[in-house]
Design an enzyme around this catalytic site. Structure first.
Site, short mmCIF file in Angstrom:
data_model
loop_
_atom_site.label_atom_id
_atom_site.label_comp_id
_atom_site.label_asym_id
_atom_site.label_seq_id
_atom_site.Cartn_x
_atom_site.Cartn_y
_atom_site.Cartn_z
N GLY A 14 0.80 -1.21 0.00
CA GLY A 14 0.00 0.00 0.00
C GLY A 14 0.83 1.26 0.00
O GLY A 14 1.85 1.35 -0.65
N SER A 15 0.43 2.27 0.75
CA SER A 15 1.05 3.58 0.88
C SER A 15 0.59 4.56 -0.19
O SER A 15 -0.59 4.60 -0.52
CB SER A 15 2.57 3.48 0.92
OG SER A 15 3.11 4.68 1.41
N ARG A 16 1.52 5.36 -0.80
CA ARG A 16 1.08 6.38 -1.73
C ARG A 16 2.15 6.67 -2.78
O ARG A 16 3.33 6.34 -2.61
CB ARG A 16 0.71 7.67 -1.00
CG ARG A 16 1.88 8.37 -0.39
CD ARG A 16 1.44 9.53 0.49
NE ARG A 16 1.61 10.83 -0.17
CZ ARG A 16 1.38 11.99 0.44
NH1 ARG A 16 0.93 12.01 1.68
NH2 ARG A 16 1.57 13.13 -0.18
#
Length: 219
Positions: A188-190
């Site tokens: 995940g994350s960005r």
């Protein structure tokens, strides 16, 4: 749908743990506590499915356009703002940030076709991905792409509280195709985009982007 090569080790470990936990629970719980056994079986199966889904690659027809900047990942648009560039660029840019939840597809894709002119890995913290300082203080990998029209776009793959592994496949001098694989973030994350101020932004806060398909901007 296929599974990404980055998932081989994680999926193998998940399968082994699933089998080990349930073989042991069958031996010690099935007769005396069948309800607990079936509950544990269900929970571990759901977790296994989630791990496998992290590495899925859906069958998609990707967008191609010389004047188009595409979303580098699946997720929710959480930031659109003018910022002072802190790396490579020396001017102000428009930042577009896309947050990837653990349920999103985690493959990261090239926003444009062109040449990779900058590639840099940075060690850092693991602040939650929506923290204002995650773009500059978290572990991250930065690329700058120079398109055929001479304009440049910067991407940052940013780690978060759960995402502790960034994979990047590019090197300076690579000639890349739009929507080709840039890398992968577990889990995940960005990803941030830094665009010229005159870019025509085509998304808004809260939009759900699809990597390699959603048009983020035109220039």
């Amino acid at each position: 749908m296929t599974l990404h090569r980055e998932g081989k080790g994680s999926i193998a470990i998940a399968v082994i743990l699933f089998l080990l936990i349930n073989v042991i629970s069958y031996k010690y719980l099935f007769v005396a506590y069948p309800a607990i056994f079936y509950l544990l079986l269900l929970v571990t199966f759901v977790l296994l499915v989630l791990v496998v889904s992290f590495f899925r690659i859906p069958n998609r027809s990707y967008t191609v356009g010389t004047d188009t900047v595409l979303a580098p990942c699946d997720g929710k648009v959480v930031v659109i703002e003018e910022v002072e560039a802190d790396e490579y660029f020396k001017d102000r840019r428009i930042q577009v940030s896309i947050f990837m939840s653990p349920l999103n597809v985690h493959v990261n894709r090239n926003p444009v076709s062109g040449e990779v002119v900058y590639n840099q890995y940075h060690k850092g913290k693991y602040l939650v991905a929506w923290h204002p300082k995650s773009s500059t203080e978290n572990e991250r990998h930065t690329n700058v792409f120079k398109a055929a029209n001479g304009k440049e776009v910067l991407t940052k793959q940013i780690a978060g509280a759960l995402a502790k592994r960034i994979v990047n496949y590019l090197s300076v001098g690579n000639k890349v195709e739009q929507a080709g694989e840039m890398g992968f973030i577990k889990f995940g994350s960005r990803v941030d985009l830094l665009l010229p101020l005159d870019a025509d932004i085509k998304v808004k806060i809260g939009d759900i982007a699809v990597g390699g398909i959603t048009e983020v901007a035109r220039w």
